[in-house]
Write a protein that holds these residues in place. Structure first.
Motif, PDB file in Angstrom:
ATOM      1  N   TYR A 244       0.833  -1.212   0.000  1.00 17.44           N
ATOM      2  CA  TYR A 244       0.000   0.000   0.000  1.00 17.44           C
ATOM      3  C   TYR A 244       0.862   1.255   0.000  1.00 17.44           C
ATOM      4  CZ  TYR A 244      -4.178  -2.819   0.770  1.00 17.44           C
ATOM      5  OH  TYR A 244      -5.203  -3.710   0.621  1.00 17.44           O
ATOM      6  N   SER A 245       1.958   1.210   0.772  1.00 16.98           N
ATOM      7  CA  SER A 245       2.747   2.443   0.814  1.00 16.98           C
ATOM      8  C   SER A 245       3.531   2.646  -0.483  1.00 16.98           C
ATOM      9  CB  SER A 245       3.640   2.500   2.065  1.00 16.98           C
ATOM     10  OG  SER A 245       4.636   1.539   1.972  1.00 16.98           O
TER      11      SER A 245
ATOM     12  N   LYS B  15       2.609   1.656  -3.459  1.00 12.44           N
ATOM     13  CA  LYS B  15       1.648   2.067  -4.498  1.00 12.44           C
ATOM     14  C   LYS B  15       1.023   3.430  -4.224  1.00 12.44           C
ATOM     15  CE  LYS B  15      -1.692  -0.125  -6.595  1.00 12.44           C
ATOM     16  NZ  LYS B  15      -1.755  -0.495  -7.990  1.00 12.44           N
TER      17      LYS B  15
ATOM     18  N   ARG C 107      -1.616   3.604  -2.257  1.00  9.56           N
ATOM     19  CA  ARG C 107      -3.024   3.213  -2.393  1.00  9.56           C
ATOM     20  C   ARG C 107      -3.732   3.270  -1.046  1.00  9.56           C
ATOM     21  NH1 ARG C 107      -4.668  -2.106  -5.763  1.00  9.56           N
ATOM     22  NH2 ARG C 107      -6.663  -2.611  -4.861  1.00  9.56           N
TER      23      ARG C 107
ATOM     24  N   ASN D 169      -5.726   2.186   2.133  1.00 12.22           N
ATOM     25  CA  ASN D 169      -5.636   0.793   2.598  1.00 12.22           C
ATOM     26  C   ASN D 169      -6.976   0.098   2.801  1.00 12.22           C
ATOM     27  OD1 ASN D 169      -6.297   2.053   4.893  1.00 12.22           O
ATOM     28  ND2 ASN D 169      -4.327   1.739   5.922  1.00 12.22           N
TER      29      ASN D 169
ATOM     30  N   HIS E  71      -8.703  -0.531   0.139  1.00 14.33           N
ATOM     31  CA  HIS E  71      -8.914  -1.161  -1.172  1.00 14.33           C
ATOM     32  C   HIS E  71      -8.327  -2.559  -1.165  1.00 14.33           C
ATOM     33  CE1 HIS E  71     -10.536   2.229  -3.481  1.00 14.33           C
ATOM     34  NE2 HIS E  71      -9.824   2.959  -2.651  1.00 14.33           N
TER      35      HIS E  71
ATOM     36  N   GLY F  45      -8.987  -5.386   2.751  1.00 16.63           N
ATOM     37  CA  GLY F  45      -9.436  -4.014   2.980  1.00 16.63           C
ATOM     38  C   GLY F  45     -10.598  -3.981   3.960  1.00 16.63           C
TER      39      GLY F  45
ATOM     40  N   PHE G  24      -0.896   4.351  -7.483  1.00 18.98           N
ATOM     41  CA  PHE G  24      -2.361   4.401  -7.439  1.00 18.98           C
ATOM     42  C   PHE G  24      -2.930   5.350  -8.503  1.00 18.98           C
ATOM     43  CE2 PHE G  24      -6.371   5.977  -5.424  1.00 18.98           C
ATOM     44  CZ  PHE G  24      -7.046   4.772  -5.481  1.00 18.98           C
TER      45      PHE G  24
END
Ligand code: TXA
Ligand code: MG
Length: 321
Positions: free
Chosen positions: A50-51, A53, A55, A57, A59, A110, A148
């Protein structure tokens, strides 16, 4: 060559598995697009996806497994029609959303009570997943290996271009050449009585209906809001994507081979059919950015197979970042 890039010898694969076990990230090729992988049962490793990307979190991620036999590890309920789909289309460009098992932690789903699983059809991906399972790994969580909202990468070089600034020195990118399909998997929600298509891909609704003997429902927008690939502005290059215009001097242009290039327009791809259109699309959009073009005009394919997925991605790309 980038410090992250690795070819796919047996040694490289063994080393990639060691990295997964250590909680590092391993980007790998699939037949659709490149994925950014981590041990799906390691919360810390998955958090790094996540970090890297960037994005949000909540998702959910797709868990990649080596064969359909491992579905039961991740899912608590698998309806008969999902088994029929898995038998028919795995390994392949299809993700099944199922009620999750205890193994599927909130950090992968998620926080949803479902999990997405997929067996990809690529020798490198399958070799990695099989080698990981041999040492006790349960599956590899992997979103597309882009920042993202950006265009998904279909080559290892594109992964490096997207993520090099965010990866750490122990992360790896496995190079398995250009992806054969070029757009992300068809996502099918299998938690209801009928299959629901959350994201179109190479697998068409007709193919799903034929394999299951059921009507497939297509879901659009609001209902599938947690499917990040269904956000209205996604898959977007820096260049503005225009879908209904005649290109003018200095603009990029992507269209079927039969359509001529107006003079002064920069042709970025000339696919001969919808399959090749899907294969070329993301690299052509990247090429527009590499050339610093402000706008790209795309003449959309009209087909009802993978053409549906291409039009879906283009509509989102046209909404910009
Ligand atoms: O072809 C693909 O699917 C590629 C390759 C790497 O496998 N992966 C991919 O991952 O496109 P990603 O994370 O970029 O897109 C997966 C989509 C996301 O929109 C996510 O929200 C959705 O799948 N998804 C994953 N698990 C889900 C779930 N439990 N329920 C609903 N949507 C889910
Ligand atoms: Mg993605």
């Amino acid at each position: 060559m980038s410090q992250f890039l690795s070819n796919c010898t047996a040694d490289a694969m063994a080393s990639a598995v060691k990295h997964l076990i250590a909680g590092d990230l391993v980007a790998f090729p699939t037949e659709t697009v490149y994925g950014l992988g981590a041990d799906a049962s390691n919360a810390k490793a998955v958090a790094r996806i996540y970090s890297v990307k960037g994005r949000p979190n909540d998702h959910p991620l797709i868990v990649h497994i080596a064969s359909m036999e491992r579905m039961g590890d991740w899912a608590s309920e698998v309806p008969e029609y999902a088994i029929a789909l898995a038998r028919k289309f795995w390994p392949g460009p299809m993700t099944l959303v199922l009620k999750r098992s205890e193994l599927a932690g909130d950090f992968v789903t998620g926080g949803q009570d479902t999990v997405g699983v997929r067996v990809p059809d690529h020798v490198v991906a399958l070799a990695l997943l099989e080698a990981f399972e041999k040492v006790g790994g349960k599956g590899v969580a992997a979103p597309s290996a882009n920042r993202f909202g950006h265009v998904s990468p279909t080559t290892a070089a594109a992964v490096v271009e997207e993520l090099a600034d965010h990866l750490s020195k122990d992360d790896l990118v496995l190079d398995g050449g250009a992806c054969a399909v070029g757009v992300e998997s068809t996502i099918i929600d299998c938690t209801g009585l009928l299959p629901r298509v959350l994201r179109p891909g190479a697998l068409s609704t007709a193919m799903i209906e034929e394999a299951t003997g059921l009507n497939a429902v297509s879901v659009d927008g609001v209902d599938a809001i947690r499917v990040s690939g269904s956000l209205e502005n996604h898959y977007a290059p820096a260049a503005k994507v225009l879908l209904c215009e005649v290109p003018i001097v200095g603009q990029g242009f992507i269209a079927h081979k039969d359509i001529e290039t107006p003079s002064g327009v920069i042709r970025l791809a000339s696919p001969i059919d919808d399959e090749e259109f899907a294969q070329m699309l993301y690299s052509a959009l990247r090429e527009a950015d590499a050339r610093g073009l402000a706008e790209v005009v795309v003449v959309q394919p009209i087909g009802v197979g993978i053409g549906v997925a291409i039009r879906d991605r283009l509509a989102r790309a046209a909404n910009g970042r």
